[in-house]
Design a protein around this motif. Structure first.
Motif, PDB file in Angstrom:
ATOM      1  N   MET A   1       0.878  -1.153   0.117  1.00 13.03           N
ATOM      2  CA  MET A   1      -0.065   0.073   0.006  1.00 13.03           C
ATOM      3  C   MET A   1       0.833   1.393   0.034  1.00 13.03           C
ATOM      4  O   MET A   1       1.834   1.357   0.686  1.00 13.03           O
ATOM      5  CB  MET A   1      -0.853   0.002   1.358  1.00 13.03           C
ATOM      6  CG  MET A   1      -1.848   1.172   1.198  1.00 13.03           C
ATOM      7  SD  MET A   1      -2.824   1.166   2.742  1.00 13.03           S
ATOM      8  CE  MET A   1      -4.187   0.095   2.147  1.00 13.03           C
ATOM      9  N   ASN A   2       0.535   2.111  -0.740  1.00 13.82           N
ATOM     10  CA  ASN A   2       1.406   3.348  -1.001  1.00 13.82           C
ATOM     11  C   ASN A   2       1.199   4.474   0.296  1.00 13.82           C
ATOM     12  O   ASN A   2       0.266   4.370   1.130  1.00 13.82           O
ATOM     13  CB  ASN A   2       1.223   4.029  -2.214  1.00 13.82           C
ATOM     14  CG  ASN A   2      -0.200   4.646  -2.482  1.00 13.82           C
ATOM     15  OD1 ASN A   2      -0.865   5.202  -1.335  1.00 13.82           O
ATOM     16  ND2 ASN A   2      -0.435   5.071  -3.495  1.00 13.82           N
ATOM     17  N   GLU A   4       0.071   7.386   0.396  1.00 10.00           N
ATOM     18  CA  GLU A   4      -1.290   8.309   0.416  1.00 10.00           C
ATOM     19  C   GLU A   4      -2.497   7.402   0.898  1.00 10.00           C
ATOM     20  O   GLU A   4      -3.293   7.675   1.637  1.00 10.00           O
ATOM     21  CB  GLU A   4      -1.424   8.867  -1.043  1.00 10.00           C
ATOM     22  CG  GLU A   4      -0.636   9.902  -1.428  1.00 10.00           C
ATOM     23  CD  GLU A   4      -0.607  11.251  -0.384  1.00 10.00           C
ATOM     24  OE1 GLU A   4      -1.872  11.529  -0.056  1.00 10.00           O
ATOM     25  OE2 GLU A   4       0.477  11.418  -0.318  1.00 10.00           O
ATOM     26  N   MET A   5      -2.348   6.205   0.574  1.00  8.98           N
ATOM     27  CA  MET A   5      -3.520   5.087   0.868  1.00  8.98           C
ATOM     28  C   MET A   5      -3.321   4.985   2.606  1.00  8.98           C
ATOM     29  O   MET A   5      -4.303   5.007   3.374  1.00  8.98           O
ATOM     30  CB  MET A   5      -3.305   3.897   0.185  1.00  8.98           C
ATOM     31  CG  MET A   5      -3.981   4.013  -1.197  1.00  8.98           C
ATOM     32  SD  MET A   5      -3.855   2.538  -2.175  1.00  8.98           S
ATOM     33  CE  MET A   5      -5.091   1.614  -1.428  1.00  8.98           C
ATOM     34  N   ARG A   6      -2.205   4.900   2.823  1.00 14.74           N
ATOM     35  CA  ARG A   6      -1.821   5.048   4.509  1.00 14.74           C
ATOM     36  C   ARG A   6      -2.323   5.853   5.088  1.00 14.74           C
ATOM     37  O   ARG A   6      -2.878   5.935   6.053  1.00 14.74           O
ATOM     38  CB  ARG A   6      -0.248   4.418   4.659  1.00 14.74           C
ATOM     39  CG  ARG A   6      -0.209   3.974   6.157  1.00 14.74           C
ATOM     40  CD  ARG A   6       1.369   3.864   6.255  1.00 14.74           C
ATOM     41  NE  ARG A   6       2.190   4.915   6.088  1.00 14.74           N
ATOM     42  CZ  ARG A   6       3.159   5.214   5.379  1.00 14.74           C
ATOM     43  NH1 ARG A   6       3.366   4.368   4.300  1.00 14.74           N
ATOM     44  NH2 ARG A   6       3.781   6.314   5.261  1.00 14.74           N
ATOM     45  N   GLN A   8      -4.655   8.323   4.249  1.00 13.88           N
ATOM     46  CA  GLN A   8      -6.120   8.140   4.275  1.00 13.88           C
ATOM     47  C   GLN A   8      -6.650   7.235   5.118  1.00 13.88           C
ATOM     48  O   GLN A   8      -7.578   7.440   5.919  1.00 13.88           O
ATOM     49  CB  GLN A   8      -6.480   7.597   2.620  1.00 13.88           C
ATOM     50  CG  GLN A   8      -6.524   8.802   1.819  1.00 13.88           C
ATOM     51  CD  GLN A   8      -6.829   8.344   0.232  1.00 13.88           C
ATOM     52  OE1 GLN A   8      -7.252   7.282   0.024  1.00 13.88           O
ATOM     53  NE2 GLN A   8      -6.556   9.248  -0.719  1.00 13.88           N
ATOM     54  N   THR A   9      -6.130   5.820   5.329  1.00 13.12           N
ATOM     55  CA  THR A   9      -6.547   4.957   6.360  1.00 13.12           C
ATOM     56  C   THR A   9      -6.405   5.607   7.755  1.00 13.12           C
ATOM     57  O   THR A   9      -7.168   5.461   8.514  1.00 13.12           O
ATOM     58  CB  THR A   9      -5.656   3.714   6.088  1.00 13.12           C
ATOM     59  OG1 THR A   9      -5.954   3.122   4.843  1.00 13.12           O
ATOM     60  CG2 THR A   9      -6.157   2.585   7.076  1.00 13.12           C
TER      61      THR A   9
END
Length: 150
Positions: A1-2, A4-6, A8-9
């Motif tokens: 997971m990149n 930005e996704m982290r 966002q999480t």
């Protein structure tokens, strides 16, 4: 997971749960399928500008800095009551005259607030200058600040 996704999480987790420690955040991320180190969590907290605020039970939890606007407004309200001499608008500027030695604290509070139309502040010993993006926005910002005095 990149990254930005982290981020966002993490944003979603902080919004939905009262997370009090980095270790607890790490567990939530692990349960979400992410394996991250404590150093990564620490960097992400700094990047998201998370702060600790009181939770419903009285302990501290992670939150977003924008939630501090109320506290900043309260500090500014007290500062206006204690040290404001006068305030006026001249074109693109709001000029705040204060008691000697108080202008920098006005500037610091104003800089930390999200005021639409504010480009920045310049402060001396007893004068704080708010630079606005238009004469209309300078009048609106002055009214917004005056509204805190009520």
């Amino acid at each position: 997971m990149n990254k930005e996704m982290r981020l966002q999480t993490i944003t979603k987790l902080i919004s939905e749960h009262e997370i009090k420690t980095q270790e607890e955040l790490g567990l939530w991320l692990h349960n979400s399928g992410l394996q991250v180190t404590q150093a990564t969590i620490s960097r992400d907290i700094r990047e998201l500008k998370l702060i600790k605020v009181p939770s419903k039970e009285g302990s501290l939890k992670y939150s977003f800095k924008v939630n501090q606007d109320h506290f900043i407004s309260e500090k500014l309200r007290h500062k206006l009551k204690d040290a404001l001499i006068n305030m006026e608008v001249i074109n693109y500027f709001v000029i705040i005259k204060t008691l000697p030695g108080h202008a920098h604290s006005f500037g610091a509070l104003l800089d930390s607030m999200e005021l639409d139309g504010k480009a920045g502040t310049i402060c001396g010993n007893d004068t704080c200058l708010i630079i606005c993006r238009s004469p209309e926005e300078s009048e609106r910002i002055k009214q917004q600040i005056e509204g805190l005095q009520e």
